[in-house]
Design a protein around this motif. Structure first.
Motif: not given
Length: 347
Positions: A301-318
């Motif tokens: 925190x704060x989440x680095x710009x553009x990383x949240x989409x990467x994390x959500x899609x590839x790591x969190x399981x989307x």
């Protein structure tokens, strides 16, 4: 024939054999052929090969977190010789110490925290140095998660694992799987120790460099993600092709079911024999690394710009869920067709 020409000829022969071997084991070719054979049986034009969109890892400048350079002066360090900190501090202040990579930086910080705690426990309780050491220990420990994050997202060897490639795995070859799985589970343990204020033993710290060396020739996670994405995209268009032409598959008593039988042959020849085992292996390999990745790549925190989409899609399981959904939709078509045509699975 001159020696250099003989050598060149042998090189070309072995290269061609190698390329032919890769071609035979190509997942891309198998998925493409499967789709084309389905279209051929249905007497329709195959769809254009799918376009695969990739969310790439953000640039280093967007991910690298600042770390305040906190140092102990060498004058104080002389009092710490007997608990093993002097050598580490001298190494850190040397020219070589200032050019170490991200993995070596984390290694140093972990070793230093361990040495610092040993010093605190070994010094006399009335030592004038003790209050400063306690304060220094707290400051350094707060920085460990930042060093850990910077190593993963900015260190050359670790970052190259996270960058998505544009080449899928072969049907039966997943280079780097063992090395990366072992490295990720090791990092998970290191992460847990940092979060729980536990001291990592020196021998365990040194394994950072071992795992860094083991993974540096691979692009495992990035290649796995691309393989899953590409395979999902092929499954989606193949299912669409089948569903749009479902009415062409004639079934029923006393009716010519030749087209359905040809489709079944393609299903067993390509999907069951080649693609389905590949799907299962991709799914299994992803599940083996997802949990440690979810932990160690949890955005700060704060989440680095553009990383949240990467994390959500590839790591969190989307992505993984969409891969499973595409597989299920494809299998459902075949289940429905086999039932409608009264074809026994396995025959």
């Amino acid at each position: 024939m001159p020696y250099h020409q003989t050598y060149l000829l042998l090189f070309l022969i072995f290269t061609c054999l190698y390329m032919l071997g890769c071609e035979r084991d190509s997942a891309e070719k198998s998925l493409d052929t499967y789709h084309s054979r389905l279209a051929n049986v249905l007497d329709v034009t195959p769809f254009q090969e799918p376009e695969t969109d990739i969310i790439q890892l953000a640039d280093i400048r967007e991910l690298l977190l600042p770390v305040e350079d906190i140092r102990m002066g060498l004058l104080d360090a002389y009092e710490l010789r007997k608990c093993g900190l002097f050598g580490l501090i001298a190494e850190r202040n040397s020219v070589l110490g200032r050019v170490r990579d991200r993995t070596q930086q984390l290694r140093y910080e972990l070793l230093f925290i361990g040495g610092l705690e040993r010093c605190i426990n070994s010094l006399s309780q009335d030592s004038e140095l003790l209050p400063d050491l306690h304060k220094f220990h707290q400051l350094k420990h707060k920085q460990l998660p930042v060093y850990f994050w910077n190593m993963l997202t900015s260190g050359k060897e670790w970052r190259q694992q996270l960058r998505i490639t544009s080449r899928p795995f072969a049907l039966s070859n997943f280079p780097g799987s063992t090395e990366n799985q072992e490295a990720l589970h090791y990092l998970h343990a290191i992460h847990d120790a940092i979060q729980n204020d536990e001291i990592v033993p020196p021998k365990k710290v040194e394994r950072l460099l071992f795992h860094q060396e083991q993974i540096h020739t691979y692009r495992y996670f990035g290649q796995l993600i691309y393989s899953i994405t590409r395979t999902r995209d092929w499954l989606v268009i193949s299912t669409q092709l089948l569903e749009e032409n479902e009415s062409k598959v004639i079934c029923g008593k006393n009716r010519n079911q030749q087209k359905a039988e040809y489709l079944r042959n393609v299903f067993y020849r390509f999907f069951i024999a080649e693609i389905q085992p590949y799907l299962a292996e991709l799914d299994s390999q992803y599940l083996q690394i997802q949990e440690p990745l979810k932990v160690i790549l949890q955005p700060p925190h704060p989440v680095p710009k553009h990383f949240l989409a990467y994390y959500t899609h590839y790591v969190a399981g989307e992505l993984h869920q969409s891969f499973r959904d595409a597989t299920m939709e494809h299998v459902k078509y075949w289940q429905r067709t086999f039932k409608r045509c009264q074809m026994k699975i396995g025959v």
